[in-house]
Design a protein around this motif. Structure first.
Motif, PDB file in Angstrom:
ATOM      1  N   GLU A 105      -1.580  -2.656  -1.931  1.00  0.00           N
ATOM      2  CA  GLU A 105      -2.553  -3.213  -0.993  1.00  0.00           C
ATOM      3  C   GLU A 105      -1.989  -4.444  -0.279  1.00  0.00           C
ATOM      4  O   GLU A 105      -2.224  -4.635   0.919  1.00  0.00           O
ATOM      5  CB  GLU A 105      -3.848  -3.543  -1.730  1.00  0.00           C
ATOM      6  N   ALA A 106      -1.238  -5.267  -1.009  1.00  0.00           N
ATOM      7  CA  ALA A 106      -0.626  -6.440  -0.380  1.00  0.00           C
ATOM      8  C   ALA A 106       0.392  -6.014   0.675  1.00  0.00           C
ATOM      9  O   ALA A 106       0.494  -6.628   1.747  1.00  0.00           O
ATOM     10  CB  ALA A 106       0.039  -7.312  -1.445  1.00  0.00           C
ATOM     11  N   SER A 107       1.143  -4.958   0.396  1.00  0.00           N
ATOM     12  CA  SER A 107       2.149  -4.499   1.356  1.00  0.00           C
ATOM     13  C   SER A 107       1.509  -3.866   2.582  1.00  0.00           C
ATOM     14  O   SER A 107       2.011  -4.019   3.702  1.00  0.00           O
ATOM     15  CB  SER A 107       3.115  -3.515   0.692  1.00  0.00           C
ATOM     16  N   LEU A 108       0.390  -3.159   2.402  1.00  0.00           N
ATOM     17  CA  LEU A 108      -0.316  -2.597   3.552  1.00  0.00           C
ATOM     18  C   LEU A 108      -0.784  -3.706   4.492  1.00  0.00           C
ATOM     19  O   LEU A 108      -0.717  -3.573   5.719  1.00  0.00           O
ATOM     20  CB  LEU A 108      -1.526  -1.779   3.089  1.00  0.00           C
ATOM     21  N   ALA A 109      -1.249  -4.808   3.920  1.00  0.00           N
ATOM     22  CA  ALA A 109      -1.699  -5.936   4.738  1.00  0.00           C
ATOM     23  C   ALA A 109      -0.554  -6.544   5.539  1.00  0.00           C
ATOM     24  O   ALA A 109      -0.788  -7.220   6.541  1.00  0.00           O
ATOM     25  CB  ALA A 109      -2.342  -6.994   3.852  1.00  0.00           C
ATOM     26  N   ARG A 110       0.687  -6.286   5.087  1.00  0.00           N
ATOM     27  CA  ARG A 110       1.867  -6.791   5.797  1.00  0.00           C
ATOM     28  C   ARG A 110       2.492  -5.726   6.695  1.00  0.00           C
ATOM     29  O   ARG A 110       3.602  -5.908   7.206  1.00  0.00           O
ATOM     30  CB  ARG A 110       2.905  -7.288   4.790  1.00  0.00           C
ATOM     31  N   GLY A 111       1.818  -4.582   6.851  1.00  0.00           N
ATOM     32  CA  GLY A 111       2.286  -3.577   7.791  1.00  0.00           C
ATOM     33  C   GLY A 111       3.147  -2.475   7.219  1.00  0.00           C
ATOM     34  O   GLY A 111       3.755  -1.710   7.983  1.00  0.00           O
ATOM     35  N   ALA A 112       3.210  -2.331   5.892  1.00  0.00           N
ATOM     36  CA  ALA A 112       4.034  -1.281   5.305  1.00  0.00           C
ATOM     37  C   ALA A 112       3.452   0.102   5.599  1.00  0.00           C
ATOM     38  O   ALA A 112       2.239   0.281   5.671  1.00  0.00           O
ATOM     39  CB  ALA A 112       4.152  -1.483   3.793  1.00  0.00           C
ATOM     40  N   GLU A 113       4.340   1.070   5.740  1.00  0.00           N
ATOM     41  CA  GLU A 113       3.970   2.480   5.926  1.00  0.00           C
ATOM     42  C   GLU A 113       4.323   3.239   4.649  1.00  0.00           C
ATOM     43  O   GLU A 113       5.357   2.971   4.023  1.00  0.00           O
ATOM     44  CB  GLU A 113       4.761   3.058   7.102  1.00  0.00           C
ATOM     45  N   TYR A 114       3.469   4.201   4.251  1.00  0.00           N
ATOM     46  CA  TYR A 114       3.718   4.988   3.041  1.00  0.00           C
ATOM     47  C   TYR A 114       3.748   6.476   3.375  1.00  0.00           C
ATOM     48  O   TYR A 114       2.901   6.970   4.142  1.00  0.00           O
ATOM     49  CB  TYR A 114       2.656   4.710   1.976  1.00  0.00           C
ATOM     50  N   LEU A 115       4.711   7.187   2.799  1.00  0.00           N
ATOM     51  CA  LEU A 115       4.824   8.636   2.897  1.00  0.00           C
ATOM     52  C   LEU A 115       4.694   9.198   1.485  1.00  0.00           C
ATOM     53  O   LEU A 115       5.674   9.242   0.728  1.00  0.00           O
ATOM     54  CB  LEU A 115       6.170   9.040   3.501  1.00  0.00           C
ATOM     55  N   PHE A 116       3.487   9.588   1.096  1.00  0.00           N
ATOM     56  CA  PHE A 116       3.269  10.135  -0.241  1.00  0.00           C
ATOM     57  C   PHE A 116       3.559  11.639  -0.257  1.00  0.00           C
ATOM     58  O   PHE A 116       3.477  12.320   0.771  1.00  0.00           O
ATOM     59  CB  PHE A 116       1.839   9.877  -0.699  1.00  0.00           C
ATOM     60  N   GLY A 117       3.874  12.162  -1.432  1.00  0.00           N
ATOM     61  CA  GLY A 117       4.143  13.576  -1.592  1.00  0.00           C
ATOM     62  C   GLY A 117       5.412  14.027  -0.896  1.00  0.00           C
ATOM     63  O   GLY A 117       5.509  15.176  -0.448  1.00  0.00           O
ATOM     64  N   ASP A 118       6.395  13.138  -0.816  1.00  0.00           N
ATOM     65  CA  ASP A 118       7.622  13.461  -0.102  1.00  0.00           C
ATOM     66  C   ASP A 118       8.807  12.784  -0.783  1.00  0.00           C
ATOM     67  O   ASP A 118       8.632  11.916  -1.654  1.00  0.00           O
ATOM     68  CB  ASP A 118       7.516  13.012   1.353  1.00  0.00           C
ATOM     69  N   SER A 119      10.003  13.170  -0.400  1.00  0.00           N
ATOM     70  CA  SER A 119      11.204  12.564  -0.955  1.00  0.00           C
ATOM     71  C   SER A 119      12.356  12.761   0.016  1.00  0.00           C
ATOM     72  O   SER A 119      12.319  13.634   0.886  1.00  0.00           O
ATOM     73  CB  SER A 119      11.551  13.186  -2.311  1.00  0.00           C
ATOM     74  N   THR A 120      13.372  11.937  -0.140  1.00  0.00           N
ATOM     75  CA  THR A 120      14.560  12.070   0.693  1.00  0.00           C
ATOM     76  C   THR A 120      15.422  13.219   0.196  1.00  0.00           C
ATOM     77  O   THR A 120      15.529  13.459  -1.010  1.00  0.00           O
ATOM     78  CB  THR A 120      15.385  10.771   0.673  1.00  0.00           C
ATOM     79  N   THR A 121      16.049  13.921   1.141  1.00  0.00           N
ATOM     80  CA  THR A 121      16.944  15.023   0.777  1.00  0.00           C
ATOM     81  C   THR A 121      18.384  14.767   1.191  1.00  0.00           C
ATOM     82  O   THR A 121      19.295  15.393   0.658  1.00  0.00           O
ATOM     83  CB  THR A 121      16.457  16.351   1.399  1.00  0.00           C
TER      84      THR A 121
END
Length: 420
Positions: free
Chosen positions: A122-138
């Motif tokens: 929640e603190a990171s969202l307030a600072r503008g972070a973006e989240y990609l859930f259900g995914d991973s780097t390939t």
């Protein structure tokens, strides 16, 4: 259009983009701190959402508490603290052999891992972070100007920097630095935890705050505690000694078979705990291991937390991960045009400290599940002496002290001071 300028009158560089793999503790902590320094973090997490609940984690010592205060989350952590997790060891008939107070495992502040992750998220969202859930780097392909990243589901993107904050079995470390076999060392034990009903059939007085009750046989520990948030639920915690086993880390049924084989026929409440495995849908099972990466960065890619220098249990990994996030974000803010210098200073400041904390992971299995009857008696006798216990608690707190730069939120501010 005229380019924006910094306080020196020159053009202000565009905010750098940073991909962070892992939304446990280290990843959201770094995302929050990067946002405070004007960077643009994106966090990718293989799970479909934040993982709630989980085991308790702790912070201890003035350095860790100061960093939590600087991050602006210390008061909220105080409000969500568990109060600590006492540990009681009993014989097969339920007679107490050793009781360890809440502060032994709980440090200065103990919270549930899921609550800590949520607060940081929640603190990171307030600072503008973006989240990609259900995914991973390939794949990760470094170029002269960035890192080209492909994902299992999302469209390919390019980031200025990539940080692996995805735990002991880091996907970023595997892609950029090599397989687990090159970095992870088995420490002789396996651990598992899962939830089950806190039913009268257990025959134990399990209430939030009373901690865990456990029974040992040589090389084995079976314990159970009330859930911190739901008195109707309990959590089992099992540890057993074993050479390294071959199994699929993602196959829960294989994990259950290994646990049943390791604990079959043991006395106390073990049969009840094993029976509850049949309906467990939140089983965590892993070796007690240590991760050692010879270098924490290469080019535009770096490692943080357990991915760089972690231990499954007992290595003070949570506190070290948050300190690492603080230093990594701060050093990147100090060198907006030179990530190599920032990564080098970050590793120089943290490596020895993290490795020293990590040594505790090698002792955890032997402490929880001593290999012999003599080892069990020695543990219970020594820790039953208040003077020995007091010395150990103070030593653990002293071991967390570290001198770190005091990074301002804005790089143009005055030079850093020193904190302890």
């Amino acid at each position: 259009m005229t380019a924006p300028s910094d306080q020196t009158g020159g053009p202000r560089p565009a905010a750098r983009t940073v991909l962070i793999s892992g939304a446990g503790v280290a990843g959201p902590a770094l995302a929050h701190l990067l946002g405070r320094h004007g960077l643009r973090p994106t966090v990718v997490e293989v799970a479909p959402a934040l993982r709630p609940g989980g085991q308790a984690v702790d912070f201890r010592g003035a350095t860790q508490l100061h960093v939590l205060r600087r991050m602006g989350i210390l008061d909220e952590l105080h409000r969500g603290r568990t109060g600590g997790s006492p540990m009681t060891f009993v014989d097969a008939g339920g007679r107490e052999l050793l009781h360890l107070p809440a502060e032994f495992a709980g440090g200065d502040i103990e919270v549930l891992r899921g609550d800590l992750s949520r607060i940081l998220y929640e603190a990171s969202l307030a600072r503008g972070a973006e989240y990609l859930f259900g995914d991973s780097t390939t794949s990760l392909t470094e170029t002269a100007t960035g890192v080209d990243v492909t994902f299992r589901h999302a469209s390919p993107r390019t980031f200025d920097l990539v940080i692996g904050a995805d735990g002991l079995h880091s996907n970023v470390r595997r892609l950029a630095f090599g397989p687990d076999a090159d970095h992870v060392t088995h420490l002789g034990h396996y651990a598992a935890t899962w939830s089950l009903p806190n039913h009268p059939d257990l025959g134990l007085d399990l209430r939030p705050g009373t901690g865990s009750i456990g029974h040992n046989t040589p090389g084995r520990l079976a314990s159970v505690a009330a859930d911190h948030t739901d008195p109707a639920r309990a959590r089992a915690f099992l540890v057993f000694a074993s050479p390294e086993l071959a199994y699929d880390r993602h196959d829960a049924e294989a994990h259950k078979r290994l646990l049943r084989g390791a604990f079959a026929g043991l006395p106390w409440k073990v049969d009840h705990l094993l029976d509850s495995l049949g309906t467990a849908d939140d089983l965590y099972f892993d070796s007690i291991s240590r991760a050692d990466s010879p270098v924490w960065s290469a080019g535009r890619i770096a490692l943080l937390g357990d991915a760089a220098c972690g231990a499954t249990i007992g290595g003070m990994g949570t506190g070290t991960a948050v300190l690492g996030a603080y230093v990594l974000a701060g050093e990147l803010s100090r060198s907006p045009g030179d990530h190599r210098a920032a990564f080098s200073r970050y590793e120089s400041l943290l490596r020895a400290y993290a490795q020293d904390r990590q040594k505790g992971g090698g002792r955890t299995g032997r402490f929880l599940a001593p290999s012999s009857k003599l080892g069990l008696r020695l543990r219970n006798t020594l820790l039953g002496r208040r003077r020995v216990l007091t010395w150990m608690l103070q030593a653990a707190k002293d071991a967390t002290a570290l001198t770190l730069p005091d990074y301002p939120d804005h790089p143009a501010n005055s030079p850093s001071k020193q904190l302890h």
